[in-house]
Design a protein around this motif. Structure first.
Motif, mmCIF file in Angstrom:
data_model
loop_
_atom_site.group_PDB
_atom_site.id
_atom_site.type_symbol
_atom_site.label_atom_id
_atom_site.label_comp_id
_atom_site.label_asym_id
_atom_site.label_seq_id
_atom_site.Cartn_x
_atom_site.Cartn_y
_atom_site.Cartn_z
ATOM 1 N N LEU A 19 42.739 -28.253 9.859
ATOM 2 C CA LEU A 19 43.311 -27.907 10.747
ATOM 3 C C LEU A 19 43.419 -26.294 11.305
ATOM 4 O O LEU A 19 43.185 -26.593 12.543
ATOM 5 C CB LEU A 19 44.858 -27.849 10.671
ATOM 6 N N ALA A 20 43.290 -25.341 11.039
ATOM 7 C CA ALA A 20 42.912 -24.477 11.154
ATOM 8 C C ALA A 20 41.846 -23.635 11.901
ATOM 9 O O ALA A 20 41.514 -22.608 12.994
ATOM 10 C CB ALA A 20 43.547 -23.118 10.053
ATOM 11 N N HIS A 21 40.510 -24.920 11.629
ATOM 12 C CA HIS A 21 39.038 -24.357 11.998
ATOM 13 C C HIS A 21 39.485 -25.154 14.111
ATOM 14 O O HIS A 21 39.002 -24.724 14.790
ATOM 15 C CB HIS A 21 38.584 -24.564 11.590
ATOM 16 N N ILE A 22 40.256 -26.596 13.407
ATOM 17 C CA ILE A 22 40.540 -26.915 14.859
ATOM 18 C C ILE A 22 40.784 -25.704 15.595
ATOM 19 O O ILE A 22 40.644 -25.884 16.936
ATOM 20 C CB ILE A 22 41.171 -28.569 14.182
ATOM 21 N N PHE A 23 41.938 -26.212 15.872
ATOM 22 C CA PHE A 23 42.601 -24.725 16.511
ATOM 23 C C PHE A 23 41.989 -23.726 17.169
ATOM 24 O O PHE A 23 41.748 -23.039 18.128
ATOM 25 C CB PHE A 23 43.650 -24.880 16.563
ATOM 26 N N LYS A 24 40.807 -23.221 16.317
ATOM 27 C CA LYS A 24 40.251 -21.849 16.686
ATOM 28 C C LYS A 24 39.521 -22.080 17.517
ATOM 29 O O LYS A 24 39.240 -21.370 18.352
ATOM 30 C CB LYS A 24 39.350 -21.629 14.994
ATOM 31 N N ALA A 25 38.357 -23.573 17.065
ATOM 32 C CA ALA A 25 37.490 -23.924 17.485
ATOM 33 C C ALA A 25 38.468 -24.404 19.954
ATOM 34 O O ALA A 25 36.980 -23.902 20.373
ATOM 35 C CB ALA A 25 37.033 -25.395 17.315
ATOM 36 N N THR A 61 28.155 -6.266 36.288
ATOM 37 C CA THR A 61 29.376 -5.883 36.256
ATOM 38 C C THR A 61 29.878 -4.986 34.705
ATOM 39 O O THR A 61 29.122 -4.663 33.961
ATOM 40 C CB THR A 61 30.462 -6.959 37.010
ATOM 41 N N PRO A 62 30.861 -4.701 34.388
ATOM 42 C CA PRO A 62 31.886 -4.096 33.365
ATOM 43 C C PRO A 62 32.239 -5.489 32.359
ATOM 44 O O PRO A 62 32.255 -4.833 31.537
ATOM 45 C CB PRO A 62 33.468 -3.619 33.635
ATOM 46 N N HIS A 63 32.296 -6.426 33.034
ATOM 47 C CA HIS A 63 31.851 -7.636 31.690
ATOM 48 C C HIS A 63 30.323 -8.853 32.186
ATOM 49 O O HIS A 63 30.933 -9.831 32.651
ATOM 50 C CB HIS A 63 33.000 -8.343 31.535
ATOM 51 N N PRO A 64 29.325 -8.033 31.309
ATOM 52 C CA PRO A 64 28.315 -8.856 31.762
ATOM 53 C C PRO A 64 28.366 -10.418 30.953
ATOM 54 O O PRO A 64 27.600 -10.418 29.463
ATOM 55 C CB PRO A 64 27.095 -7.794 31.414
ATOM 56 N N GLN A 65 29.072 -11.160 30.972
ATOM 57 C CA GLN A 65 29.154 -12.430 30.695
ATOM 58 C C GLN A 65 27.998 -13.321 30.797
ATOM 59 O O GLN A 65 28.319 -14.051 32.248
ATOM 60 C CB GLN A 65 30.512 -13.360 29.824
ATOM 61 N N LEU A 66 26.646 -12.872 30.848
ATOM 62 C CA LEU A 66 24.954 -13.167 30.855
ATOM 63 C C LEU A 66 25.479 -14.519 31.221
ATOM 64 O O LEU A 66 24.097 -15.852 31.281
ATOM 65 C CB LEU A 66 24.589 -12.677 31.132
ATOM 66 N N SER A 67 25.744 -15.434 30.156
ATOM 67 C CA SER A 67 25.166 -16.787 29.077
ATOM 68 C C SER A 67 25.763 -18.109 29.862
ATOM 69 O O SER A 67 26.468 -17.996 30.422
ATOM 70 C CB SER A 67 25.389 -16.927 27.428
ATOM 71 N N SER A 68 24.637 -19.312 30.176
ATOM 72 C CA SER A 68 25.156 -20.025 30.098
ATOM 73 C C SER A 68 26.398 -21.315 29.448
ATOM 74 O O SER A 68 26.959 -21.898 30.105
ATOM 75 C CB SER A 68 24.123 -21.164 30.722
ATOM 76 N N CYS A 69 26.083 -21.051 28.685
ATOM 77 C CA CYS A 69 25.812 -22.111 27.485
ATOM 78 C C CYS A 69 26.562 -22.080 26.082
ATOM 79 O O CYS A 69 26.040 -20.650 25.227
ATOM 80 C CB CYS A 69 25.021 -23.745 27.282
ATOM 81 N N TYR A 70 27.579 -22.731 25.779
ATOM 82 C CA TYR A 70 27.962 -22.583 24.168
ATOM 83 C C TYR A 70 28.269 -23.652 23.583
ATOM 84 O O TYR A 70 29.002 -24.643 23.852
ATOM 85 C CB TYR A 70 29.411 -21.604 24.464
ATOM 86 N N LEU A 71 27.387 -23.905 22.319
ATOM 87 C CA LEU A 71 27.955 -25.400 21.517
ATOM 88 C C LEU A 71 28.039 -25.196 20.213
ATOM 89 O O LEU A 71 27.954 -23.735 19.271
ATOM 90 C CB LEU A 71 25.946 -25.918 20.698
ATOM 91 N N SER A 72 29.278 -25.610 19.938
ATOM 92 C CA SER A 72 29.777 -25.565 18.588
ATOM 93 C C SER A 72 30.288 -26.354 17.730
ATOM 94 O O SER A 72 29.928 -27.672 18.445
ATOM 95 C CB SER A 72 31.503 -24.726 18.214
ATOM 96 N N THR A 73 30.588 -26.364 16.580
ATOM 97 C CA THR A 73 30.735 -27.365 14.974
ATOM 98 C C THR A 73 32.145 -27.102 14.879
ATOM 99 O O THR A 73 32.595 -26.116 14.836
ATOM 100 C CB THR A 73 29.398 -27.609 14.115
ATOM 101 N N VAL A 74 33.180 -28.325 15.264
ATOM 102 C CA VAL A 74 34.407 -28.176 14.615
ATOM 103 C C VAL A 74 33.856 -28.491 12.628
ATOM 104 O O VAL A 74 33.735 -29.623 13.322
ATOM 105 C CB VAL A 74 35.609 -29.087 15.928
ATOM 106 N N SER A 75 35.136 -27.865 12.274
ATOM 107 C CA SER A 75 34.742 -28.544 10.947
ATOM 108 C C SER A 75 36.099 -29.641 10.358
ATOM 109 O O SER A 75 37.696 -29.160 11.361
ATOM 110 C CB SER A 75 35.543 -27.647 9.947
ATOM 111 N N ASP A 76 36.486 -29.758 9.666
ATOM 112 C CA ASP A 76 37.255 -31.224 9.604
ATOM 113 C C ASP A 76 38.501 -29.870 8.688
ATOM 114 O O ASP A 76 39.330 -30.167 7.211
ATOM 115 C CB ASP A 76 36.989 -31.844 8.332
#
Length: 945
Positions: free
Chosen positions: A359-365, A342-357
């Motif tokens: 405020l800006a990064h919390i809302f970026k997460a 398809t035109p948007h081939p987002q094929l991955s199943s899982c995303y894992l992230s770490t949130v920093s302490d």
């Protein structure tokens, strides 16, 4: 003068005259009672009811006598009128209504079959039933065409499927102005409602659903001999139409479509069962304005083409990938099936992230979660970095509210942004056990308390270091800290964590740490198990084995798992880990009573190549995801159909043979998968962070069990024997390196296993007969292997179906089933969880990531939960997933005489999905109020999709 009853005359509808038969009246009345009570045809009625039926029949006979003594006798319709009146005169109004409806339906059926004019039927006015075609024109309903369609669907199954019976039910649903689609739907429903009788009806329903798909995709329903020709002729039109509508990528047009069309095998559609073909119809086949433009084989080829776009020999690779997919040997994960080609081939199943302490990064997460979820990715967030409640905020000189309010925001964002409109967004938040907010974290899924500090939709998981469980076993104290004062604990594991943690405890005693609290470790453990049992959350996952055995320990830290607890990859502020999943159908690799290693090697090698291709083709919603995936190139090859393989081998899940097979099969898959990644490295190059990895240091997953034991200073109780010669794999990796940092992970596979008709993942059989709910509706599931075995032994009949229904899909209390079958066909709640853990432990030694391991308890107690999870930890498992207890929803018993089978065993009685409990010190469970955990068939649950 009245005649004797045996001399009474009755005029039939075709003008024939016959003698009166009181037995027929009694049978008709009995059937009306059965219909009103929703009992099966011919099911015995209790003695009192039979006496009442006899009384009603006799009252009808008393009224018939004077009429039937006339020279011309009495009309059959008049007798039926008297039956209605007799029922009502004795107060059976609902039964009379059922009888009236029955008369009207059969009058319509006779009329549509042209037996007699409809006007002659019970004074119902003459009506011509028309079908409305797509162009709005009206044509008379032709029951011969309907019967022909049903007969074609029942081809080869005539010994089980009565086509005329199906036709009669379809005709009952016909009305004037019915559309063609509604006729098709009536045919499918007539077959679907009989699946419980015999799996043959499942095949019929599947074939009828395929007809609907062909009609939408082709504008016609080709017969079997023309199916290949139509598929080939229409394939290019499908590609062009999809590109014009923005549903397909322009790149697909560049491939040799004639060659690919000729490679398709439409006859493979016959492998689908009804639930599978309905699932792909509802959720996977591409559509334009609601009309499906794909058939199942177009669907498989589209996925294969999308995954071959960057190959040198694209057509040859696409055909290779199509073979793996269309034969049900391997299936890519849902995002890949949704979006490949398809035109948007987002094929991955899982995303894992770490949130920093921060405020800006919390809302970026939170923002990143929304972007990742939009394209059908499941999310795992590590929140351990965020400071605890009442910790100091330097910028404002205030006090923090802790991590909990931010998790509420994450919860609401997941609900707001669903996965491409195809399923609900889903996220799991992880917190380490030493975090000062851990007790509030445990309560997030409760229904009681301040709703602003509850997350009813988000999943949660405990990220538990080994030291905590050692303290539980020692009955020692545990210290909770705020991460802003002990920031390096987050990145430490094993002995380094233990030493630093104990140093912080000494600092706290000396007054050098301001915010901390001490509690008995056992008390916190009990609360963890209590909340897990009450709410299904937080899940139990283990930090140290996940890191100590990680191939990428040189490149970062595993801070959490993913949504389904099988992915274990490094995360940081600059890297969002990504995993690309697919699963081998293990049940499809059993031949002549053993594992077909040659076929397995071919499947696994193809699968690893497909998964590696995902990384380069993938659409990355965030730069952090792209950076991580291209640096480390992780994939997650798993399995499904483990229970199907056991059935094919004649093995019970609760046996040493099953444990040995789990070991053997996972070793073979690991062997071929690691070999395939090494060969890809030779062809395409190593992944960029290979140097310094465990692979580079000569450590394979089997070797890291010893490393875990050394770090733990506690035995890891798992057999470490091998059955294959691993030297060639070690030499290949030493020579070429690895293409992928991580290769193996066992995901839940709930939907893709449904598509191909096998048990999901490594799960035991839920029940042998049950109603499954998902986003496509509710579907009766019956174990085909069991039915075939019962038929072979002459035991499959209506009575057996009733008994299995009554015992909620279990065989254990059905005496006439031989013991060997009862021990072989155990359901999930009849298997001691130690067997699930033993099988998982044997697999885990070969896997570089984890497994989505559900655990089942029929009669839970605090002691059982404690022992079960400590066993999982001591066996070296990295994670566990849902705790399942018996659900309130059982097999529908409205057609079962509950007085015929005696009392159900205690464990099988209807009960809540998870009784709300508190775990006392002595390990007992007591009732409390609160939420229930996710049911195993919850259609909104990510794991059930």
């Amino acid at each position: 003068m009245l005649l004797a009853p045996h001399e009474w005359l009755v005029r039939k509808r075709d003008a024939r005259v016959t003698t009166f038969d009181l037995g027929r009246i009694q049978n008709a009345i009995a059937n009306a009672f059965r219909a009103e009570l929703r009992l099966a045809d011919g099911q015995p009625l209790d003695t009192d009811l039979m006496h009442e039926i006899a009384a009603v029949a006799q009252s009808v006979a008393d009224d018939v006598g004077p009429l039937a003594s006339q020279p011309n006798g009495v009309d059959v319709e008049r007798i039926q009128d008297l039956v209605e009146m007799g029922l009502m005169s004795r107060g059976h109004y609902r039964v009379a209504r059922t009888y009236i409806i029955y008369r009207a339906e059969h009058a319509k059926i006779r009329a549509l079959r042209s037996d007699v004019p409809l006007a002659d039927e019970a004074n119902i006015p003459t009506t011509t039933v028309h079908v409305v075609l797509e162009d709005g024109s009206r044509v008379p309903f032709d029951q011969r065409r309907a019967r022909k369609r049903l007969a074609e669907a029942a081809r080869g199954l005539e010994d089980v499927v009565n086509v005329d019976e199906l036709l009669e039910e379809v005709i009952r649903s016909v009305f004037d102005g019915i559309s063609v689609d509604e006729i098709y739907r009536a045919q499918i429903l007539a077959s679907r409602s009989r699946i419980e009788r015999d799996p043959a009806f499942d095949i019929v329903a599947s074939r009828l659903t395929l007809n609907v798909i062909y009609r939408e995709a082709f504008g016609e329903t080709p017969d079997a001999k023309n199916l290949q020709r139509v598929h080939e002729n229409q394939f290019e039109h499908y590609i062009i139409d999809g590109i014009r509508a923005g549903r397909l990528s322009n790149e697909l047009r560049e491939l040799n479509l004639t060659k690919l069309a000729a490679a398709m095998k439409p006859e493979r559609d016959g492998q689908f069962r009804y639930l599978g073909v309905q699932a792909i119809y509802d959720r996977y086949l591409l559509h334009i304005d609601g009309r499906r433009i794909e058939t199942p084989q177009y669907f498989w080829m589209r996925v294969a083409m999308g995954l071959a776009l960057k190959e040198d020999a694209r057509e040859e690779r696409a055909i290779q990938f199509y073979e793996a997919l269309s034969t049900f040997s391997f299936t890519s994960a849902t995002p890949t099936l949704f979006n490949s080609g398809t035109p948007h081939p987002q094929l991955s199943s899982c995303y894992l992230s770490t949130v920093s302490d921060d405020l800006a990064h919390i809302f970026k997460a939170v923002s990143d979660n929304a972007l990742l979820s939009k394209w059908a990715g499941g999310l795992g967030n590590d929140w351990t970095n965020v400071r605890a409640t009442n910790s100091h905020i330097k910028g404002t000189n205030g006090r923090s509210q802790g991590v909990i309010p931010f998790l509420k925001v994450v919860n609401d964002a997941a609900v707001a942004v669903n996965q491409g409109g195809k399923r609900k967004g889903a996220v799991c938040s992880y917190l380490e056990t030493w975090h000062l907010d851990i007790e509030e974290f445990l309560d997030l899924r409760k229904n009681t308390g301040d709703d602003r500090r509850r997350t009813h939709d988000m999943h949660t998981a405990n990220w538990i270091p080994d030291l905590f469980l050692k303290r539980v076993k020692q009955n020692a104290e545990w210290t909770l800290f705020s991460p802003d004062e002990v920031s390096d604990l987050h990145d430490l594991f094993g002995r380094a964590f233990e030493e630093r943690y104990e140093e912080y405890e000494r600092m706290a005693d000396a007054g050098d740490v301001q915010l901390f609290r001490r509690i008995p470790a056992a008390d916190l453990w009990r609360k963890m198990l209590t909340r897990l049992f009450e709410t299904g959350h937080p899940w139990i996952t283990f930090k140290d084995p996940s890191n100590i055995r990680s191939p990428q320990d040189h490149a970062g830290v595993v801070h959490s798992s993913n949504l389904c607890t099988e992915i274990l990859l490094n995360t940081s502020e600059t890297e969002t880990a990504v995993c690309n999943l697919g699963s081998v159908n293990l049940g499809n690799h059993i031949k002549d009573g053993k594992l077909d290693l040659e076929k397995l090697k071919t499947t696994v090698s193809t699968a690893v190549r497909m998964l590696d291709n995902v990384i380069d083709i993938n659409y990355y919603p965030t730069p952090e995801a792209r950076t991580s995936n291209l640096r480390h190139r992780p994939i997650g090859l798993g399995i499904m159909g483990f229970q199907d393989a056991l059935h094919a081998l004649g093995i019970s899940y609760a046996s040493e043979a099953a444990v040995a097979f789990a070991d053997e099969s996972m070793e073979a898959i690991s062997y071929y998968a690691l070999s395939a990644s090494a060969q890809l490295a030779a062809e395409r190059g190593q992944y960029p962070t290979y140097v310094g990895s465990k692979w580079d240091r000569g450590l394979l997953p089997i070797d890291t069990v010893d490393v875990l034991e050394q770090e733990r200073r506690d035995p890891v109780l798992v057999d470490r024997n091998c059955s294959l010669d691993w030297q060639p794999v070690r030499e290949a990796i030493a020579r070429h390196g690895m293409r992928n940092s991580n290769v193996l992970a066992i995901a839940p596979t709930a939907t893709i296993s449904t598509i191909i008709g096998v048990t999901q993942s490594i799960e035991p059989e839920y029940k042998l007969l049950y109603v499954k709910s998902n986003l496509s509706g509710e579907f009766t599931q019956v174990n085909e292997v069991l039915v075939a075995e019962l038929k072979r032994r002459g035991l499959w009949d209506a009575q057996m179906l009733e008994e299995i229904k009554y015992y909620d899909g279990s065989l254990q209390n059905i005496g006439r089933i031989p013991v060997d079958l009862r021990s072989r066909f155990l359901t999930s709640f009849e298997i001691d969880p130690k067997w699930l853990i033993e099988c998982a432990a044997r697999r885990q030694k070969w896997i570089d990531q984890g497994q989505s391991l559900n655990l089942y308890l029929a009669e839970p107690s605090g002691r059982k939960l404690h022992d079960m999870y400590l066993l999982a930890w001591s066996k070296g498992l990295k994670t566990t997933y849902y705790l399942r207890t018996l659900a309130a929803t059982q097999v529908e018993k409205s057609t079962v005489d509950v007085n015929r089978f005696g009392i159900q065993p205690k464990w099988m009685k209807n009960r809540s999905a998870s009784s709300d409990v508190e775990v006392r010190r002595e390990g007992e469970l007591t009732a409390d109020t609160g939420p229930k955990q996710c049911l195993i068939t919850d259609p909104t649950c990510e794991a059930c999709q």
